[in-house]
Design an enzyme around this catalytic site. Structure first.
Site, PDB file in Angstrom:
ATOM      1  CD  GLN A 467      -2.386  -1.944   0.411  1.00  0.00           C
ATOM      2  OE1 GLN A 467      -2.610  -1.332  -0.624  1.00  0.00           O
ATOM      3  NE2 GLN A 467      -2.791  -3.186   0.606  1.00  0.00           N
ATOM      4  CG  HIS A 468       4.565   1.441   0.757  1.00  0.00           C
ATOM      5  ND1 HIS A 468       5.682   0.667   1.027  1.00  0.00           N
ATOM      6  CD2 HIS A 468       3.864   1.480   1.919  1.00  0.00           C
ATOM      7  CE1 HIS A 468       5.645   0.262   2.276  1.00  0.00           C
ATOM      8  NE2 HIS A 468       4.548   0.742   2.838  1.00  0.00           N
TER       9      HIS A 468
END
Length: 540
Positions: A467-468
């Protein structure tokens, strides 16, 4: 349609980076308005939601889903908001509410290593940044002082000033890992926006093991804190304002933002300068939605670059049983890592990576697995205790290179407000896969040094998503291959800026938030003509 709001700066998105950008502009005397698609919830409400949630391992469960500001939801089932075009799934997870997704982040606040900014020149892969590490260094420091970052000076990232705080206390499990892996590996304390002592009105970390989805004592900086700082500086925030289009004039200047309220009433907001500060999916989506006769492909997209170069940090992992009791679950969830493979000449051949150790309690996962396997009674008690005491996990944090084919586009499907949903096109290339294969040697050696048995690797070619989200508004000097210049300004629109992790040109091996914030502070410094920047003043 009502037109009642106007400001010098209109910021779309109230996440950590957007809110702190707004704060800095307001501190310089400007009028600043933030438009946030989602609702406002207090920390108290979120903590209560977490404590009452039946899905304790689902980090999204404490956060509200709003039909007028939808976001991806995967548990208990996929809500279909983020359309998957493949060939590899990209199940991005983010929150659309006041404060944004850092409500439930791990608070990793790493800097790049200097060579991350020159990987094309040095290694012949990816692209070079238009901003050098040295040029960004004072803004890294400012970001760390605003957030309150604790860390140790052994990260590989040069510093001119010390961290605001010493590291948070090392959990017992991490101490045993560090002792047993030395001298084969140097295990270091993770750099985090988490207090090791009282700082900026927040208490010190007391060792809770729920940093994700929420720190119950507020020792960890998050988007809610950023919003509070912005509003204290005089920023006006409008929640439940889902911006669906930016209007532009004949000269290409943005003149207004149109938003829906929860009842789909339409509102028009005017301003002098517009700053898109949603995440790396919602920001390109908005630009693509903002088409017109003059800009048929959307704003900032004359060369079809908006949404391209989508990147993240895929992970592979090893779970195993140590030969001693270590008891994960005391202290922060992600406290330690190995950084030796973040940079080197090998980057010509395969992806660099960090090796990150989890400290998440194994009780919930082990309990679920044992019940699913039909284990009960005394055997359940014995096996649960063994897993809770001895199970360890280490994962890679791998670099993904910026490929134009990895991108966010508009789907033909529409959400509940009648707006096209975002669509993800994503694949994992051989460069990243080779890095994962190289990491297997490290996994085996770590397990050996810990007396590991019952080794469980992720399957070959299978990656978890961290989730970057970054890269979809790439920063660069060449308008043919980037969306914004080195200051974050759209190449095609003189009063349109982008801040957030989407502008990051290459992913490196560090979590994206501090990079995004440092670049945003660099942007504000430029907007204000050099009046901003350097160290922040924080009461500690």
């Amino acid at each position: 349609m009502a037109e009642s709001l106007n400001a010098d700066y209109v910021v779309i998105g109230s996440g950590l980076i957007g809110s702190l950008t707004a704060m800095k502009l307001a501190q310089a005397g400007a009028s600043v308005l933030i438009l946030e698609a989602g609702p406002r919830y207090s920390r108290d409400q979120i903590v209560a939601n977490f404590r009452n949630s039946p899905r304790r391992s689902d980090w999204m469960s404490p956060y509200p889903f709003s039909p007028w500001a939808p976001h991806p939801v995967y548990k208990p089932e996929d809500n279909g908001y983020l359309i998957q075009a493949g060939p590899y799934p990209y199940p991005a997870e983010y929150i659309r509410m006041v404060g944004g997704t850092t409500w439930h982040w791990a608070a990793h606040a790493w800097r790049n290593v200097p060579n991350d900014h020159r990987i094309h020149t040095l290694y012949g892969v990816g692209v070079d940044w238009p901003v050098s590490y040295d040029g960004l260094e004072p803004f890294y420091q400012e970001a760390e002082e605003i957030m309150g970052v604790s860390g140790a000076d052994n990260t590989g990232s040069p510093r001119k000033k010390p961290f605001p705080m010493e590291p948070v206390a090392e959990p017992y499990a991490m101490r045993r890992i560090r002792e047993r892996l030395d001298p084969a590996y140097k295990v270091v304390t993770n750099t985090t926006a988490r207090n090791s002592r009282p700082y900026d009105g927040r208490p010190a970390c007391v060792g809770n093991n729920s940093c994700q989805p929420i720190c119950p004592v507020d020792a960890q900086f998050n988007g809610g804190r950023a919003v509070a700082k912005a509003e204290a500086a005089g920023v006006k925030l409008v929640p439940n304002a889902n911006v669906y289009k930016l209007e532009s004039d004949a000269k290409g200047r943005v003149v207004a933002a149109l938003y829906y309220d929860p009842n789909k009433g339409t509102h028009r907001v005017t301003g002098k300068t517009f700053i898109v500060a949603a995440n790396g999916i919602e920001s390109p989506r908005l630009l693509l939605l903002s088409s017109s006769d003059k800009f048929p492909k959307g704003l900032a997209n004359a060369r079809d670059m908006v949404g391209r170069h989508l990147m993240d940090h895929p992970s592979t992992s090893l779970t195993f049983d140590a030969d001693e009791d270590v008891w994960l679950g005391r202290g922060p969830q992600s406290p330690s890592s190995i950084n030796t493979m973040r940079d080197g000449d090998f980057r010509k051949e395969h992806a660099p990576y960090r090796l990150d150790f989890t400290n998440i309690s194994r009780v919930d996962g082990a309990t679920t697995a044992l019940i699913a396997a039909g284990v009960y009674g005394a055997e359940f008690k014995r096996r649960l205790r063994y897993s809770a005491a001895r199970e360890l996990n280490v994962k890679t944090v791998l670099e993904v290179l910026p490929h134009p084919e990895n991108r966010i586009t508009l789907s033909s499907q529409k959400d509940g407000m009648g707006i096209p949903k975002p669509e993800a096109h994503y694949f994992i290339d051989e460069y990243t896969h080779k890095g994962a294969i190289r990491a297997l040697d490290d996994f085996r050696r770590i397990a050996e040094l810990m007396g590991g048995t019952n080794l469980r690797y992720t399957r070959d070619g299978e990656y978890a998503n961290n989730q970057h989200i970054c890269g979809t508004l790439s920063m660069g000097n060449d308008p043919a291959t980037s969306v914004v210049d080195k200051w974050g300004r759209a190449h095609d629109h003189e009063n349109l800026y982008m801040v957030g992790t989407g502008v990051i040109p290459t992913a490196g091996t560090c979590n994206s938030t501090e990079n995004g914030l440092a670049l945003a502070l660099h942007t504000v410094h430029h907007i204000l003509g050099g009046q901003s920047g350097g160290s922040a003043s924080v009461q500690s």
